[in-house]
Write an enzyme that holds these catalytic residues in place. Structure first.
Site, short mmCIF file in Angstrom:
data_model
loop_
_atom_site.label_atom_id
_atom_site.label_comp_id
_atom_site.label_asym_id
_atom_site.label_seq_id
_atom_site.Cartn_x
_atom_site.Cartn_y
_atom_site.Cartn_z
N CYS A 78 -27.13 30.46 -16.50
CA CYS A 78 -27.56 29.50 -15.46
C CYS A 78 -27.75 28.09 -15.98
O CYS A 78 -27.11 27.14 -15.51
CB CYS A 78 -28.86 29.98 -14.82
SG CYS A 78 -28.80 31.65 -14.15
N HIS A 139 -33.73 24.91 -12.26
CA HIS A 139 -33.66 25.58 -13.57
C HIS A 139 -33.18 24.65 -14.69
O HIS A 139 -32.53 25.09 -15.64
CB HIS A 139 -32.76 26.82 -13.50
CG HIS A 139 -33.15 27.88 -14.49
ND1 HIS A 139 -32.41 29.03 -14.70
CD2 HIS A 139 -34.19 27.96 -15.35
CE1 HIS A 139 -32.98 29.77 -15.62
NE2 HIS A 139 -34.06 29.14 -16.03
#
Length: 598
Positions: A78, A139
Site C-alpha cells: 500500500c 496511509h
C-alpha cells in the site's frame, strides 16, 4: 463628456470578456474521478475473466471505456504503491521504500510519511484552479515533529478536502479479527510481561510466607520493570484501535476509534457529496476505498449473497459502490466532461485466510504471486479502466505496458499544466487511450520490492515480446507453497529471498504466468535481453542522483541514501505519543462522528 462615460464602459466590457475567457477555460478542463480499491486482485473482476463474482458496474465502466490489460503498480504494498501513484515517481525517490521488515506505515503516531517537499497530482491540479478532494484511505503519514503539524497530511499534499482514514482499515480495528501490526513483537512483549508478573508475584509470596529472605531492593526494581514492560506492550498495541483506527475530516479527528460497520456508507456519501458540491467547476476526487483489505465488512445487504463467502460479498459491495459513484456523475450531466478511473493499489493478498472465513485475500488470475511480491506479476498487475464518453472509444482494450504512475502526467496534460516538473517515471496515457499511439512509452519498467530492484520489464521496439528479468525472488514458505504463509507477507531482504545469477528471464507475451524461464538454448535473444536490461538499470540509476539508489552490482538490490531521507526506518515508524492524533485530551482520546447531520 463622451470620454467620461466611454472609459468605464470599455473597462467593463474588457472585464466581462476576461471573465468569459476565464470561465470558458475552466469549463474546458475535465473533471477527474479516481477510484482505487485496496488489495483487489486482477482476477476478481468480471471483465478480467472472473465469471463467479458479480461486478456489473465495474464491467460497465470497461464496456463504456478503455480496459488496460497490463496495468502495473509501482510497488506490491500500500504505502509505496500509493506514494508512487500520486507523485508519478518510484517510491524510493521520495524515501518511501523500505530496507527491511518495515514496508508500510505502521502507526499514525510515527514520524515517517510522504515528505512535504514532494509534489502530488493533487497539488499540481490545485495550482490549475481545481477543487481537489480525497475520500477514504491515505496511509502516507500525518505528523513529523509534534501533534498537529500535519506535515504528511493530505491537506498539505494538495487535497483541499479530506475525509477518511489517515491510516488504513486493518484487523486490529475489529475485535476478534486478529493482529496485523508487528503481531510477533506483540506476542513477545505480552509473554515477557507475564513472565515478569509471575516472577514478581512468586517472590512476594515467598517473602510473605517466610520461605527465604527476599530483599525489597530486588522487589521494588522488579515491580517498576513489570510496570514498564506492561506499558511498552499495552499502551501502543492493546490500545492500537484507539491510536490507528480513526476518521478525520480535514485536520480534525472526528471519530476515535471508528465504527467500522458504517464506514462504507459514510465514505460513499462523502464521495457523492463532494461531486455534487463541485459539479459547476473543475474538480479532482480521489476515492480511495477501505475495501477490500481485511477485516471484511459485514454489510447486511450483501452478507451471504455471493458465491465466494465474505470476500465475494465485499467485492460485490465494492461494485455497488462504484455503480453509485458512476450514477452520481451521470445524473449530474458530468459524464462527457469527466474522466473516471478504476484500479487497485496492488495485487491480492494470497496468504490472508483462515479456517472459519476461508480466503480473505484476492485472486490474481493466471498470474504468479500476490501482494508484497515485487517481481511476480500477481503482486503488481492490477485492473485499470478509464471511462470518458465522447472522448474515449467504448470497449477499447490496451495490451501495452502501463503504470499507475502514468496518472500523474496524464492528469497534468489534461489540466493543461505545462509548468516544469521534477524527474517523473510515468507517461501521459492519452495517446494510447485515444488510439493515437500503438506503443507504450514504457520500453522498460523497474519493479521494486522496498528499495531493492526486484525485476526489470523490457518491451523491445518492433516486438510483441515483453521480457521480464528477475534479479531475486521471494522464498515461499512452507516449502512447496505459493506464498509466504509463515510470515504472512513476503519480505525483500536477507534470508527471505534467493538471488539469481544469471537472472531468471521470462517472456510475458508467451508465458504470462511466469512458469517457463528462458535459457540461452530456448531464447536466441537471451544474451541481448540481459545486456539491454543491464544498460537500462544503469541509466535508471543515474536518474537517482541525490535520491535513494541501488548500488550492489551483483543483486541490483542494495541501496545507499544519497540525499533523500528514508521514511521507512524503525525510528520513523514506531509509535510516539507526542505525534498521536487525538480527539480530546491525550491520552484520553475518544469521540464519535455525528452522523445525524450527514
Amino acid at each position: 463628456m463622451r470620454s467620461a462615460w466611454l472609459a468605464p464602459l470599455l473597462l467593463s466590457l474588457l472585464l466581462t470578456a476576461g471573465g468569459c475567457v476565464a470561465g470558458e477555460e475552466a469549463s474546458n478542463k475535465p473533471n477527474f474521478v479516481l477510484m482505487m480499491v485496496d488489495d483487489l486482485g486482477i482476477g476478481d473482476v468480471g471483465c478480467y475473466g472472473n465469471d463467479t463474482i458479480r461486478t456489473p458496474n465495474i464491467d460497465r465502466l470497461a464496456s463504456e471505456g478503455v480496459k488496460l490489460t497490463q496495468h502495473i503498480a509501482a510497488a506490491p504494498l500500500c504505502t509505496p504503491s500509493r506514494s508512487a501513484f500520486i507523485t508519478g515517481r518510484y517510491a524510493l525517490r521520495s524515501g518511501m521504500g523500505s530496507t527491511g521488515r518495515v514496508q508500510v506505515v505502521l502507526f499514525l503516531a510515527g514520524s515517517g510519511g510522504l515528505p512535504p517537499s514532494e509534489t502530488t497530482f493533487a497539488k499540481r491540479l490545485q495550482q490549475q484552479g481545481y477543487t481537489t478532494g480525497l475520500v477514504g484511505k491515505w496511509h502516507l503519514g500525518v505528523n513529523c515533529e509534534y501533534r498537529g503539524d500535519h506535515c504528511h497530511h493530505p491537506n498539505q499534499h494538495g487535497f483541499s478536502y479530506f475525509y477518511g482514514l489517515p491510516f488504513t482499515l486493518f484487523n486490529d480495528c475489529v475485535p476478534g479479527e486478529g493482529r496485523d501490526v508487528l503481531a510477533d513483537l506483540q506476542e513477545t512483549l505480552e509473554q515477557l510481561t507475564m513472565v515478569l508478573g509471575v516472577g514478581l508475584v512468586t517472590l512476594v509470596c515467598v517473602r510473605l510466607c517466610g520461605l527465604f529472605e527476599v530483599s525489597l531492593w530486588l522487589l521494588v526494581p522488579l515491580f517498576f520493570l513489570c510496570i514498564l514492560a506492561t506499558a511498552v506492550w499495552y499502551v501502543p498495541f492493546i490500545l492500537l484501535p484507539t491510536w490507528n483506527c480513526i476518521i478525520m475530516r480535514n485536520q480534525e479527528v472526528i471519530e476515535q476509534p471508528m465504527t467500522v460497520e458504517t464506514l462504507p456508507q459514510r465514505l460513499l456519501g462523502e464521495a457523492q457529496n463532494f461531486i455534487k458540491r463541485n459539479a459547476d467547476h473543475p474538480f479532482l476526487l480521489f476515492f480511495s476505498l477501505a475495501h477490500i483489505h481485511t477485516p471484511m465488512f459485514k454489510t447486511p445487504a450483501f452478507a451471504g449473497k455471493s458465491r465466494h463467502g465474505r470476500y465475494g460479498d465485499n467485492l460485490e459491495e465494492v461494485d455497488w459502490i462504484i455503480g453509485k459513484i458512476t450514477e452520481t456523475v451521470d445524473s449530474l450531466g458530468l459524464a462527457s466532461n469527466t474522466l473516471m478511473y478504476f484500479a487497485s493499489d496492488h495485487g491480492g493478498h494470497l496468504e490472508d485466510s483462515d479456517l472459519q472465513t476461508g480466503q480473505k485475500g484476492g485472486w490474481n488470475g493466471i498470474y504468479k504471486g500476490g501482494k508484497a511480491m515485487g517481481g511476480w506479476e500477481g503482486g503488481i498487475r492490477v485492473p485499470g479502466i478509464f471511462r470518458w464518453p465522447g472522448r474515449l472509444a467504448a470497449g477499447k482494450v490496451v495490451d501495452e505496458p502501463t503504470s499507475l504512475m502514468d496518472l500523474y502526467p496524464t492528469l497534468k496534460y489534461l489540466a493543461k499544466d505545462t509548468q516544469p516538473d521534477r524527474q517523473l517515471d510515468g507517461y501521459n496515457l492519452m495517446p494510447l487511450l485515444e488510439g493515437k499511439a500503438a506503443r507504450s512509452e514504457h520500453e522498460f519498467m523497474f519493479h521494486y520490492c522496498g528499495i531493492y530492484l526486484n525485476a526489470v520489464r523490457w518491451h523491445p521496439p518492433g516486438s510483441d515480446s515483453i521480457f521480464k528479468v528477475h534479479f531475486f525472488t521471494p522464498n515461499f514458505s512452507p516449502p512447496g507453497a505459493v506464498g509466504c504463509y509463515d510470515t504472512k507477507v513476503c519480505l525483500c531482504h536477507g534470508e527471505h529471498v534467493t538471488h539469481h545469477t544469471p537472472p531468471l528471464v521470462y517472456d510475458l507475451f508467451h508465458d504470462p504466468s511466469e512458469s517457463r524461464p528462458l535459457t540461452p538454448d530456448t531464447e536466441p535473444r537471451f544474451a541481448e535481453i540481459l545486456e539491454q536490461t543491464a544498460k537500462a538499470v544503469e541509466r535508471h540509476k543515474s536518474t537517482l542522483t541525490n535520491e535513494q539508489a541501488s548500488d550492489d552490482a551483483h543483486s541490483h538490490s542494495s541501496t545507499a541514501a544519497q540525499g533523500v531521507e528514508s521514511q521507512m526506518t524503525w525510528s520513523k515508524i514506531l509509535w510516539r505519543p507526542w505525534l498521536q492524533p487525538c480527539c480530546g485530551t491525550f491520552p484520553f482520546c475518544g469521540c464519535k462522528e455525528d452522523t445525524a447531520q450527514l
